[in-house]
Design an enzyme around this catalytic site. Structure first.
Site, mmCIF file in Angstrom:
data_model
loop_
_atom_site.group_PDB
_atom_site.id
_atom_site.type_symbol
_atom_site.label_atom_id
_atom_site.label_comp_id
_atom_site.label_asym_id
_atom_site.label_seq_id
_atom_site.Cartn_x
_atom_site.Cartn_y
_atom_site.Cartn_z
ATOM 1 N N ASP A 1 12.434 -8.786 5.275
ATOM 2 C CA ASP A 1 12.120 -7.100 4.953
ATOM 3 C C ASP A 1 11.134 -6.692 6.126
ATOM 4 O O ASP A 1 10.224 -7.063 6.408
ATOM 5 C CB ASP A 1 11.585 -6.974 3.683
ATOM 6 C CG ASP A 1 12.419 -7.215 2.618
ATOM 7 O OD1 ASP A 1 13.626 -7.401 2.775
ATOM 8 O OD2 ASP A 1 11.965 -7.290 1.424
ATOM 9 N N ASP B 1 10.588 -13.364 8.982
ATOM 10 C CA ASP B 1 10.311 -12.808 7.782
ATOM 11 C C ASP B 1 11.619 -11.896 7.688
ATOM 12 O O ASP B 1 12.497 -11.839 8.652
ATOM 13 C CB ASP B 1 9.068 -11.738 7.518
ATOM 14 C CG ASP B 1 8.993 -10.937 6.458
ATOM 15 O OD1 ASP B 1 9.238 -11.279 5.380
ATOM 16 O OD2 ASP B 1 8.653 -9.966 6.541
#
Length: 219
Positions: free
Chosen positions: A10, A8
């Protein structure tokens, strides 16, 4: 055997959470809506349109889909303009080191982010060199907790889900990894990502040595 890693963006590679918060807060203030860090935390890992619906529900407000889309676009414009402030110094501690080690050891690496601005963020970080595959909010139609973005990454790397480890900081992201049959590493508090196969408080702790030690039968 583990051959690939999916990250991922963020909260794992970099922290744009404060930029997102400021953009949502700007929009909420303009609309006269209540918005704070507690509500903001509920937006972690979900799409822009789902996020604005969470804010609406909290404020017991309702708007038609067209207006919602316009407001989501407005928030995104505020956020994107703030990305110009990011530099190659804005990796979370430990993230760049891990990506470098994965490159050195020849693992496949994919990005699996719900963000439609992921490419811009990677450019600001000068991080493209670390990724073989970029999966973002434009790559699939169903966002987390559906596993589609991670399945996209593994397919593009020509790997099976059980040959990949997913790194996530959101509950919905770990749910997505599990739904897709991936191994998972959670970054963050136990109450949020404690259901991952392995959890660290921060990326600084998530060294390749620690990961190999935990998943020793898979390397």
């Amino acid at each position: 055997m583990i051959k690939g890693f999916i990250f991922d963006l963020d909260g794992v590679i970099t922290d744009t959470a404060e930029l997102h918060y400021k953009a949502w807060k700007n929009l909420a203030d303009e609309m006269g809506w209540d918005f704070d860090y507690e509500i903001n935390d509920k937006l972690r890992g979900i799409s822009r349109m789902d996020s604005i619906k969470v804010i609406l529900d909290h404020n017991q407000a309702s708007l038609d889909e067209e207006t919602l889309a316009e407001l989501a676009t407005k928030k995104n414009d505020i956020y994107v303009s703030s990305l110009d402030e990011m530099t190659s110094e804005d990796y979370l501690p430990g993230a760049k080191e891990l990506l470098t080690h994965l490159r050195t050891e020849g693992f496949n690496v994919a990005l699996g982010s719900a963000s439609k601005n992921a490419i811009k963020v990677l450019q600001q970080l000068n991080a493209n060199m670390y990724f073989d595959v970029i999966g973002d909010g434009n790559s699939v139609s169903k966002s987390k907790p559906e596993p589609d973005i991670f399945l996209y990454g593994s397919e593009k790397m020509k790997l099976q889900p059980d040959e990949c480890i997913v790194f996530e900081d959101a509950e919905s992201g770990i749910d997505a990894a599990k739904a897709g049959g991936f191994y998972s590493v959670g970054i963050g508090p136990k109450e949020r990502v404690g259901h991952a196969d392995l959890r660290f408080d921060s990326m600084a702790e998530a060294t390749l040595f620690e990961i190999k030690s935990h998943f020793k039968d898979l390397f």
